[in-house]
Design a protein around this motif. Structure first.
Motif, PDB file in Angstrom:
ATOM      1  N   GLY C 313      25.888  21.897 -59.153  1.00 50.05           N
ATOM      2  CA  GLY C 313      25.893  21.515 -60.561  1.00 50.05           C
ATOM      3  C   GLY C 313      27.202  20.876 -60.970  1.00 50.05           C
ATOM      4  N   ALA C 314      28.281  21.184 -60.226  1.00 52.71           N
ATOM      5  CA  ALA C 314      29.573  20.573 -60.520  1.00 52.71           C
ATOM      6  C   ALA C 314      30.230  20.180 -59.214  1.00 52.71           C
ATOM      7  CB  ALA C 314      30.457  21.558 -61.274  1.00 52.71           C
ATOM      8  N   VAL C 315      30.807  18.995 -59.188  1.00 55.91           N
ATOM      9  CA  VAL C 315      31.504  18.532 -57.988  1.00 55.91           C
ATOM     10  C   VAL C 315      32.942  18.200 -58.355  1.00 55.91           C
ATOM     11  CG1 VAL C 315      31.625  16.739 -56.229  1.00 55.91           C
ATOM     12  CG2 VAL C 315      29.405  17.625 -56.920  1.00 55.91           C
ATOM     13  N   PHE C 316      33.870  18.782 -57.617  1.00 52.07           N
ATOM     14  CA  PHE C 316      35.282  18.466 -57.813  1.00 52.07           C
ATOM     15  C   PHE C 316      35.753  17.631 -56.627  1.00 52.07           C
ATOM     16  CE2 PHE C 316      34.514  22.236 -60.215  1.00 52.07           C
ATOM     17  CZ  PHE C 316      35.282  22.086 -61.362  1.00 52.07           C
ATOM     18  N   LEU C 317      36.372  16.504 -56.939  1.00 50.84           N
ATOM     19  CA  LEU C 317      36.947  15.668 -55.871  1.00 50.84           C
ATOM     20  C   LEU C 317      38.442  15.612 -56.145  1.00 50.84           C
ATOM     21  CD1 LEU C 317      34.256  13.161 -56.704  1.00 50.84           C
ATOM     22  CD2 LEU C 317      34.533  13.739 -54.314  1.00 50.84           C
ATOM     23  N   GLN C 318      39.193  16.490 -55.485  1.00 53.06           N
ATOM     24  CA  GLN C 318      40.622  16.559 -55.786  1.00 53.06           C
ATOM     25  C   GLN C 318      41.412  16.469 -54.491  1.00 53.06           C
ATOM     26  OE1 GLN C 318      41.854  16.735 -58.862  1.00 53.06           O
ATOM     27  NE2 GLN C 318      39.988  17.179 -59.999  1.00 53.06           N
ATOM     28  N   GLY C 319      42.176  15.430 -54.332  1.00 51.28           N
ATOM     29  CA  GLY C 319      42.987  15.303 -53.125  1.00 51.28           C
ATOM     30  C   GLY C 319      43.228  13.831 -52.787  1.00 51.28           C
ATOM     31  N   LEU C 320      43.316  13.583 -51.496  1.00 51.20           N
ATOM     32  CA  LEU C 320      43.610  12.231 -51.036  1.00 51.20           C
ATOM     33  C   LEU C 320      42.308  11.575 -50.586  1.00 51.20           C
ATOM     34  CD1 LEU C 320      46.263  10.735 -50.769  1.00 51.20           C
ATOM     35  CD2 LEU C 320      46.426  11.493 -48.424  1.00 51.20           C
ATOM     36  N   PHE C 321      41.945  10.463 -51.213  1.00 50.58           N
ATOM     37  CA  PHE C 321      40.696   9.791 -50.861  1.00 50.58           C
ATOM     38  C   PHE C 321      40.965   8.338 -50.514  1.00 50.58           C
ATOM     39  CE2 PHE C 321      39.473  13.376 -53.369  1.00 50.58           C
ATOM     40  CZ  PHE C 321      38.305  13.818 -52.780  1.00 50.58           C
ATOM     41  N   PHE C 322      40.205   7.834 -49.585  1.00 52.86           N
ATOM     42  CA  PHE C 322      40.314   6.411 -49.266  1.00 52.86           C
ATOM     43  C   PHE C 322      38.942   5.776 -49.415  1.00 52.86           C
ATOM     44  CE2 PHE C 322      44.045   8.333 -47.427  1.00 52.86           C
ATOM     45  CZ  PHE C 322      45.032   7.475 -47.887  1.00 52.86           C
ATOM     46  N   ALA C 323      38.523   4.981 -48.457  1.00 50.90           N
ATOM     47  CA  ALA C 323      37.309   4.189 -48.633  1.00 50.90           C
ATOM     48  C   ALA C 323      36.047   5.012 -48.853  1.00 50.90           C
ATOM     49  CB  ALA C 323      37.126   3.271 -47.438  1.00 50.90           C
ATOM     50  N   ALA C 337      25.366  15.905 -61.027  1.00 46.73           N
ATOM     51  CA  ALA C 337      26.400  16.937 -61.178  1.00 46.73           C
ATOM     52  C   ALA C 337      27.476  16.467 -62.147  1.00 46.73           C
ATOM     53  CB  ALA C 337      27.020  17.234 -59.823  1.00 46.73           C
ATOM     54  N   ILE C 338      28.130  17.438 -62.800  1.00 45.54           N
ATOM     55  CA  ILE C 338      29.330  17.100 -63.570  1.00 45.54           C
ATOM     56  C   ILE C 338      30.424  16.865 -62.536  1.00 45.54           C
ATOM     57  CG2 ILE C 338      31.072  17.910 -65.179  1.00 45.54           C
ATOM     58  CD1 ILE C 338      29.139  19.722 -66.427  1.00 45.54           C
ATOM     59  N   GLN C 339      31.127  15.763 -62.653  1.00 47.51           N
ATOM     60  CA  GLN C 339      32.140  15.493 -61.630  1.00 47.51           C
ATOM     61  C   GLN C 339      33.522  15.408 -62.234  1.00 47.51           C
ATOM     62  OE1 GLN C 339      30.714  13.447 -57.936  1.00 47.51           O
ATOM     63  NE2 GLN C 339      30.091  11.981 -59.484  1.00 47.51           N
ATOM     64  N   ILE C 340      34.478  16.115 -61.624  1.00 44.84           N
ATOM     65  CA  ILE C 340      35.871  16.031 -62.051  1.00 44.84           C
ATOM     66  C   ILE C 340      36.679  15.597 -60.837  1.00 44.84           C
ATOM     67  CG2 ILE C 340      37.827  17.284 -63.002  1.00 44.84           C
ATOM     68  CD1 ILE C 340      35.855  19.139 -64.358  1.00 44.84           C
ATOM     69  N   SER C 341      37.305  14.451 -60.955  1.00 45.46           N
ATOM     70  CA  SER C 341      37.998  13.909 -59.787  1.00 45.46           C
ATOM     71  C   SER C 341      39.478  13.758 -60.075  1.00 45.46           C
ATOM     72  CB  SER C 341      37.403  12.554 -59.434  1.00 45.46           C
ATOM     73  OG  SER C 341      37.547  11.696 -60.532  1.00 45.46           O
ATOM     74  N   GLY C 342      40.237  13.568 -59.030  1.00 47.03           N
ATOM     75  CA  GLY C 342      41.658  13.339 -59.190  1.00 47.03           C
ATOM     76  C   GLY C 342      42.251  12.874 -57.880  1.00 47.03           C
ATOM     77  N   THR C 343      43.068  11.833 -57.929  1.00 50.77           N
ATOM     78  CA  THR C 343      43.747  11.360 -56.719  1.00 50.77           C
ATOM     79  C   THR C 343      44.922  10.502 -57.125  1.00 50.77           C
ATOM     80  OG1 THR C 343      43.474  10.313 -54.571  1.00 50.77           O
ATOM     81  CG2 THR C 343      42.362   9.265 -56.409  1.00 50.77           C
ATOM     82  N   THR C 344      45.814  10.272 -56.160  1.00 50.91           N
ATOM     83  CA  THR C 344      46.957   9.409 -56.455  1.00 50.91           C
ATOM     84  C   THR C 344      46.747   8.011 -55.879  1.00 50.91           C
ATOM     85  OG1 THR C 344      47.956  10.283 -54.472  1.00 50.91           O
ATOM     86  CG2 THR C 344      48.676  11.237 -56.546  1.00 50.91           C
ATOM     87  N   GLU C 345      45.639   7.829 -55.162  1.00 48.74           N
ATOM     88  CA  GLU C 345      45.402   6.519 -54.545  1.00 48.74           C
ATOM     89  C   GLU C 345      44.907   5.536 -55.617  1.00 48.74           C
ATOM     90  OE1 GLU C 345      45.797   5.201 -51.387  1.00 48.74           O
ATOM     91  OE2 GLU C 345      47.068   6.982 -51.344  1.00 48.74           O
ATOM     92  N   THR C 346      45.779   4.627 -56.035  1.00 47.89           N
ATOM     93  CA  THR C 346      45.411   3.733 -57.152  1.00 47.89           C
ATOM     94  C   THR C 346      44.180   2.895 -56.828  1.00 47.89           C
ATOM     95  OG1 THR C 346      47.366   2.589 -56.383  1.00 47.89           O
ATOM     96  CG2 THR C 346      47.379   3.346 -58.648  1.00 47.89           C
TER      97      THR C 346
END
Lengths: 288, 201, 427
Positions: C313-323, C337-346
């Protein structure tokens, strides 16, 4: 409403298929969308054309691998061919192991095409163009080149001693290099900007993938780079400029792809509009 | 032009098709091509490192030039492998300390110079609408990434402007990314149609 | 007969002399148009010694000529510094190099001579020139090539500098920043609470976990493809701690598919600790935090498959992501799903912004983890960074105001001020 549901539930594979057709068809039946050159591309072209005297040196950084080859390879070819057409010397350098293969392919290709279309002014490996051997260390390599290029590499990418090559005559460090064009899709561009441009004042142009182009615009504005080729479009513009000089007969890899690029973009714009309509209609319906 | 008779072009073309077959659904051809790529890139990397690092930076200076100073960095490099043995793994901290120390020393002054250059670039060297937009954009974005103040009142309004600028930048980046992905696909299609099938020049 | 013989001998002598003259230097007065060409040498400022900088000034007409630079030391040894430099390159540095035994040494007097030629210099000529102890300034001919020898520079002595004075602004900024950081660190350690604002995405954590629980669905937490040494992964682990605490409170289930075994083990510890803190260690299941694969797209495919099966129901994407970022975010979106994401990769942020409900942008993610942890070291670094941002903003605003007076109203005083400001920034 039926249509909105259709869009929301569309199998992605249909989109892939239409996109593939959007790209293949223009190759078979070229339209020739008009091309406009942008200032960042023109300034690199003009610099090589007007500001470097005969015998000057252009350093090309081939810091990419097959994954971004489609965009950066045409740039490497066209910039090298342009430099040769002005009787400049061309040095390729790479900070990544895979870049060596890329650069060798460019050198082979450009020399073959050049000598085919200009038999009266033949160019030679080791005399007009070469690749400096790959040396690990990234920023350490960039810094050491500022002191002594021969010592940093010792050899060229083909195993010849650099000090014995004619193309290296009079080249000691960045002071003897008129322009560097760094081709990369990664942050290695920053390494060059920080160390070679920042510390040694090397004049730089950037050739980068479209993904990174937006990011590197700020370095144009700060004048850390004199110009930029962004993605396949940037390469195509450069090919267009060089084509007007009519000196080089090599295949224009980027320009051929421009029709396909434009038609794919049109397809994407339609998708984005449809997707947004579907999204808002659905949201409104759910809100009620 | 006609269909290619070069064996390697056929290999390249079939591998390209194998990778693209993933778009239909995951299948053994795709998996084979993917694993092949991972294996080859590691093998290629090792061979390059062998020739350009071990041979030219260690073996040649040691054997031909009798430059024994090379032993110091070699020893430091070998200490990295101590990580594989639990009781001496602390030794790997020595070379890491060297790398971190030298790296920080090199990068701190350079990063500052870089920051200075960016501030310099934000300075309006001439008065026009472009430089005004840049100044407003940079300041409001900085305010958005300001964590010691509540985003209320004036600060809140400025940070709203900031996030708008950020979103516009994301939009531009997104567009460029689409362009890049299409370009990559074009590169492959060009290869298939021209080098392999010989349909176009 | 005699006349003929004499003529023949004369002819022979002449031709021999001509031939031999071809290989020796012939001094001519000033015939090569080289007025205005002279070279100067100086110790390279702000360097570590063993380096001399040779500069030359030249009229534009000599743009395409070549310059060879020779060096003579106080003991009379000659060596070649560089050959066939393009005159337009304006400068060459004679720096120590390991291969050359005759490198520049500190404290010795060196004299430099430049040789200007229209063609690349002949190897034989170079050897002859190296033998000569001193060449008079003027034009010479060798093998029909004309070249010009400049007058020798004054004695140049190289020395090492203790400080690179051009970097003083950098040093000053470094000291200021270090001071500000230490000040805040002291403040934080002495117990003063440093304020850090709420991060929008964090407020949504509770909402997401709560809604997921209502629907009877698990929560999925994806840490991306970073390693424990990557700062975004560390920040992601801190946020994981908060999320799992909520999960324990709501008595629901959390799935953490991992890319790296070390990250997986750390995540297990983090979740276990959070469950214990929430008073529900019994709910913790080690197998919910599992290893997938260390292949980028293999990982993406694995996580995708799990999402389709488990329908969190909820997905968190927190960390280092690329392609793989869009592949993951898109699948999460498609299952509603409710999604909350966060990354530093511009480069990946646009995808997250497009496909997720909340996104922590760049530094926000670090700040979020600091907000949750409230550790003095991290709090003080956030506070110091903020102060630095204020400083940068003030500098830019000052520059803007000054430039309005300088360029808008054309006031000389402000123009000078602006130039000073801009020069200080150009290190």
């Amino acid at each position: 409403m039926k249509f909105i549901n259709f869009i929301n539930n569309l199998d992605k594979r249909w989109i892939y298929l239409i996109l593939a057709l959007c790209i293949i068809i223009p190759f078979l039946f070229p339209v020739g969308f008009p091309m406009k050159t942008t200032p960042p591309v023109k300034s690199i072209y003009d610099f090589i054309e007007d500001s470097i005297p005969e015998g000057g040196v252009v350093l090309i950084g081939a810091d990419y691998d097959p994954s971004t080859m489609a965009e950066l390879h045409p740039m490497a070819k066209v910039v090298a061919a342009h430099a040769l057409s002005n009787n400049l010397r061309v040095l390729f350098v790479t900070l990544y192991p895979q870049g060596a293969g890329m650069a060798q392919d460019v050198i082979d290709n450009v020399l073959r095409e050049w000598n085919k279309s200009n038999p009266d002014n033949p160019k030679e490996l080791g005399k007009d163009i070469t690749l400096l051997a790959y040396v690990p260390g990234v920023s350490a390599v960039v810094l050491k080149m500022g002191e002594d290029i021969l010592q940093t590499f010792n050899e060229d990418g083909y195993g010849n001693k650099l000090s014995e090559l004619e193309v290296m005559k009079g080249i000691k460090n960045y002071n003897n290099i008129n322009l560097m064009v760094e081709l990369a899709g990664s942050s290695v561009v920053l390494t060059w900007l920080i160390y070679a441009n920042g510390r040694y004042g090397l004049k730089m142009g950037i050739g980068t993938t479209a993904v990174s182009a937006a990011e590197y615009y700020s370095y144009l504005q700060s004048k850390q780079a004199i110009g930029m080729l962004g993605g396949l479009k940037g390469a195509a513009e450069y090919e267009h400029l060089l084509d007007e000089k009519k000196v080089y007969g090599g295949r224009k890899d980027a320009s051929i792809g421009m029709d396909a690029q434009s038609s794919a973009h049109i397809f994407f714009i339609i998708l984005i509009i449809l997707g947004n309509i579907a999204y808002f209609v659905k949201k409104r319906k759910e809100g009620k | 032009m006609a269909i290619s008779t070069n064996f390697w072009i056929w290999i390249a073309a079939l591998l390209t098709l194998a990778i693209y077959s993933f778009l239909y659904k995951d299948n053994p051809f795709y998996k084979f091509a993917e694993y092949l790529l991972v294996g080859i890139s590691i093998g290629y990397g090792i061979s390059i490192y062998w020739h350009n690092t071990i041979i030219t930076k260690v073996y040649n200076p040691l054997v031909y030039d009798k430059n024994f100073l090379v032993l110091i960095p070699l020893l430091l490099g070998l200490l990295m492998f101590s990580r594989f043995f639990k009781n001496v793994s602390y030794l790997s901290r020595i070379p890491i300390a060297f790398v971190v120390g030298a790296g920080t020393g090199l990068s701190v002054p350079s990063s500052f110079e870089f920051l200075f250059k960016q501030i310099y670039a934000t300075m309006p060297l001439k008065l026009d609408i472009g430089s005004l937009i840049i100044v407003v954009g940079v300041i409001s974005t900085l305010v958005y990434f300001f964590f010691s103040l509540e985003h209320k009142g004036f600060v809140g309004k400025v940070s709203k402007v900031g996030i708008t600028f950020i979103m516009v930048a994301f939009g531009a980046a997104f567009g460029y990314t689409i362009m890049a992905r299409v370009s990559l696909f074009i590169g492959r299609i060009q290869f298939l149609l021209s080098d392999w099938l010989g349909i176009i020049k | 007969m005699l006349k003929r013989t004499l003529l023949l001998i004369l002819f022979l002598i002449l031709s021999i002399s001509l031939f031999s003259e071809n290989d020796s230097l012939i001094f001519l007065e000033n015939q090569f148009p080289c007025e205005g060409f002279y070279i100067t040498g100086r110790d390279i400022p702000n360097d570590g010694g063993s380096g001399i900088e040779i500069n030359w000034s030249f009229p534009d007409s000599l743009d395409n000529c070549f310059l060879t630079v020779l060096r003579r030391d106080e003991f009379g040894n000659n060596s070649v510094v560089a050959t066939d430099l393009l005159v337009s390159s304006k400068q060459v540095r004679d720096v120590s190099s390991d291969e050359e035994p005759s490198r520049v040494k500190d404290g010795i007097k060196y004299y430099y001579t430049g040789i200007l030629s229209k063609k690349i210099i002949d190897e034989n000529l170079l050897n002859i020139l190296k033998e000569k102890s001193y060449l008079k300034n003027g034009t010479y001919i060798f093998n029909n090539d004309t070249f010009y020898v400049t007058s020798e520079t004054d004695a140049v002595i190289s020395k090492a500098s203790w400080f690179n004075l051009s970097r003083i602004p950098v040093l000053i900024s470094l000291i200021i920043i270090a001071f500000v950081f230490l000040y805040y660190l002291n403040l934080a350690k002495s117990g003063k609470e440093l304020y850090i604002r709420k991060i929008n995405g964090l407020d949504a954590v509770e909402e997401a976990v709560g809604r997921s629980t209502e629907m009877g669905k698990p929560i999925m937490y994806i840490l991306g493809i970073g390693y424990v040494t990557d700062i975004p992964t560390i920040a992601g682990l801190t946020i994981l701690s908060r999320v799992s605490k909520k999960v324990a409170e709501y008595e629901t289930k959390i799935l953490v598919p991992s890319y790296d075994p070390v990250v997986m083990t750390t995540a297990q510890e983090v979740v276990k600790e959070a469950f214990t803190e929430a008073g529900r260690p019994d709910l913790y299941n080690k197998n919910d935090i599992m290893y997938i694969t260390q292949d980028q797209f293999g990982y993406a495919a694995g996580v995708d498959g799990m999402m389709m099966r488990e329908k969190p129901g909820a997905v968190f994407l927190q960390g280092l992501f690329f392609a793989e970022s869009l592949i993951l975010a898109e699948t999460g979106h498609s299952i509603g799903a409710i999604q909350i994401s966060g990354t530093t990769e511009t480069a990946q942020l646009p995808f997250f912004v497009a496909a997720c409900d909340y996104t922590l942008i760049g530094e926000e993610m670090m700040a979020a983890s600091v907000y949750l942890q409230k550790e003095p070291m991290m709090l003080s670094s956030i506070a110091a960074e903020d102060l630095l941002k204020v400083f940068i903003m003030l500098l830019i605003i000052a520059g803007f105001v000054i430039s309005i007076f300088a360029f808008g109203f054309n006031i000389g005083l402000f123009k000078n001020l602006f130039d000073h400001l801009v020069n200080a920034l150009q290190v």
